[in-house]
Design a protein around this motif. Structure first.
Motif, PDB file in Angstrom:
ATOM      1  N   SER A  46       1.292  -1.446  -0.065  1.00  0.00           N
ATOM      2  CA  SER A  46       0.068  -0.235  -0.251  1.00  0.00           C
ATOM      3  C   SER A  46       1.286   1.390  -0.080  1.00  0.00           C
ATOM      4  O   SER A  46       1.879   1.327   0.167  1.00  0.00           O
ATOM      5  CB  SER A  46      -0.895  -0.290   1.244  1.00  0.00           C
ATOM      6  OG  SER A  46      -1.853   1.040   1.579  1.00  0.00           O
ATOM      7  N   LEU A  49      -3.301   6.157   0.628  1.00  0.00           N
ATOM      8  CA  LEU A  49      -4.553   5.588   0.842  1.00  0.00           C
ATOM      9  C   LEU A  49      -5.927   7.043   0.684  1.00  0.00           C
ATOM     10  O   LEU A  49      -5.711   8.400   1.302  1.00  0.00           O
ATOM     11  CB  LEU A  49      -5.294   4.596   2.060  1.00  0.00           C
ATOM     12  CG  LEU A  49      -7.047   4.561   2.049  1.00  0.00           C
ATOM     13  CD1 LEU A  49      -7.270   2.998   3.132  1.00  0.00           C
ATOM     14  CD2 LEU A  49      -7.800   5.546   2.507  1.00  0.00           C
ATOM     15  N   ASN A  98     -12.692  -2.414   2.346  1.00  0.00           N
ATOM     16  CA  ASN A  98     -11.667  -3.330   1.544  1.00  0.00           C
ATOM     17  C   ASN A  98     -11.488  -4.334   0.667  1.00  0.00           C
ATOM     18  O   ASN A  98     -10.376  -5.032   0.543  1.00  0.00           O
ATOM     19  CB  ASN A  98     -10.847  -3.832   3.042  1.00  0.00           C
ATOM     20  CG  ASN A  98      -9.509  -2.433   3.051  1.00  0.00           C
ATOM     21  OD1 ASN A  98      -8.950  -1.906   2.729  1.00  0.00           O
ATOM     22  ND2 ASN A  98      -8.225  -2.581   4.419  1.00  0.00           N
TER      23      ASN A  98
ATOM     24  N   SER B  95      -6.025  -6.984   7.980  1.00  0.00           N
ATOM     25  CA  SER B  95      -6.104  -5.316   7.961  1.00  0.00           C
ATOM     26  C   SER B  95      -6.662  -5.622   9.599  1.00  0.00           C
ATOM     27  O   SER B  95      -7.222  -6.827   9.341  1.00  0.00           O
ATOM     28  CB  SER B  95      -6.730  -4.544   7.509  1.00  0.00           C
ATOM     29  OG  SER B  95      -8.328  -4.749   7.009  1.00  0.00           O
ATOM     30  N   LEU B  97      -8.937  -4.081  10.640  1.00  0.00           N
ATOM     31  CA  LEU B  97     -10.561  -4.161  10.667  1.00  0.00           C
ATOM     32  C   LEU B  97     -11.191  -3.937   9.500  1.00  0.00           C
ATOM     33  O   LEU B  97     -10.567  -3.464   8.432  1.00  0.00           O
ATOM     34  CB  LEU B  97     -10.939  -2.559  11.692  1.00  0.00           C
ATOM     35  CG  LEU B  97     -11.403  -2.494  13.105  1.00  0.00           C
ATOM     36  CD1 LEU B  97     -11.237  -1.697  13.552  1.00  0.00           C
ATOM     37  CD2 LEU B  97     -11.685  -3.860  13.263  1.00  0.00           C
ATOM     38  N   THR B 103      -5.095  -0.119   6.295  1.00  0.00           N
ATOM     39  CA  THR B 103      -4.690  -0.634   5.671  1.00  0.00           C
ATOM     40  C   THR B 103      -4.474  -1.952   5.583  1.00  0.00           C
ATOM     41  O   THR B 103      -4.902  -2.637   6.503  1.00  0.00           O
ATOM     42  CB  THR B 103      -3.349   0.399   6.061  1.00  0.00           C
ATOM     43  OG1 THR B 103      -2.678   1.236   5.918  1.00  0.00           O
ATOM     44  CG2 THR B 103      -1.981  -0.394   5.257  1.00  0.00           C
ATOM     45  N   ILE B 104      -4.360  -2.401   4.255  1.00  0.00           N
ATOM     46  CA  ILE B 104      -4.723  -3.430   4.133  1.00  0.00           C
ATOM     47  C   ILE B 104      -3.483  -4.431   3.152  1.00  0.00           C
ATOM     48  O   ILE B 104      -2.237  -3.102   3.272  1.00  0.00           O
ATOM     49  CB  ILE B 104      -5.016  -3.923   2.906  1.00  0.00           C
ATOM     50  CG1 ILE B 104      -5.858  -5.425   2.290  1.00  0.00           C
ATOM     51  CG2 ILE B 104      -4.819  -2.748   1.699  1.00  0.00           C
ATOM     52  CD1 ILE B 104      -6.648  -6.034   1.490  1.00  0.00           C
TER      53      ILE B 104
END
Lengths: 112, 115
Positions: A46, A49, A98, B95, B97, B103-104
């Motif tokens: 990542s 975001l 997600n 992640s 939550l 963030t994953i």
């Protein structure tokens, strides 16, 4: 159904040039948009975001903008380095879990 | 280790055989995801687990695919009667939550080849 498109599919630049990567999505009802980097044979890392209420995020040489109404995001990488060579993927999260919809990626090569 | 761990890293199997892919998420992460990356389809969501809630299986491509998560930690993705179109990289992620802004983190994937 949400569709995410990344253009170009591949990009080659000389070291030191700024990189501009584009991402577009068809459904503006998103919770966030994420940019990832993938090196060959590796998983995804990542990078940035951006929440739907934000217009941009910055981390070091990376800056990502989001224009939700027009369904676009742009990732800028300043002063590119050979180590920036990788595939960059954008993904949108519609349901805040997600559960991401990914674009096809832009494969970047930075030539020394 | 500190990251998401997947095994095996590579698997070659004959068409029609069953395979199991394992994922160890980051310790303390309650959300766990499986994605598939293939040449023709790009990266696709398969399934996710959040704590003790029922998993979201909406991305599983057929009933040959199933996944379970035992004890809120390790997960196994099972593909029964494998087909050549199942050849892909299966990526696990976790992640803290399953909510926006978390963030994953992805593992390096299990590369599956069905011959």
């Amino acid at each position: 159904k949400q569709e995410v498109t990344q253009i170009p599919a591949a990009l080659s630049v000389p070291e030191g040039e700024n990189l501009v990567l584009n991402c577009s999505f068809t459904d503006s009802a998103i919770y966030n948009l994420q940019w990832f980097r993938q090196d060959p044979g590796k998983g995804l890392t990542s990078l940035l975001l951006i929440q739907s209420s934000q217009r941009e995020q910055t981390s070091g040489r990376l800056n990502a903008s989001l224009d939700k109404s027009s369904g676009r995001s742009t990732l800028y990488i300043a002063a590119s380095q050979p180590g920036d060579s990788a595939t960059y993927l954008c993904a949108v999260d519609k349901a805040a879990g997600n559960k991401l919809t990914f674009g096809g990626g832009t494969r970047v090569l930075v030539k020394p | 280790g500190a990251g998401v761990s997947q095994s095996p890293s590579n698997k070659v199997t004959e068409k029609g055989k069953d395979v199991e892919l394992r994922c160890d998420p980051i310790s303390g992460h309650t959300a766990l995801y499986w994605y598939r990356q293939s040449l023709g389809q790009g990266l696709e969501f398969l399934i996710y687990f959040q704590g003790n809630s029922a998993p979201d299986k909406s991305g599983l491509p057929s009933d040959r695919f199933s996944a379970e998560r035992t004890g809120g930690s390790v997960s196994t993705l099972t593909i029964q009667r494998t087909q050549q179109e199942d050849s892909a990289v299966y990526l696990c992620a976790s992640s803290l939550l399953a909510s926006s802004g978390n963030t994953i983190y992805f593992g390096e994937g299990s590369w599956l080849t069905v011959v």
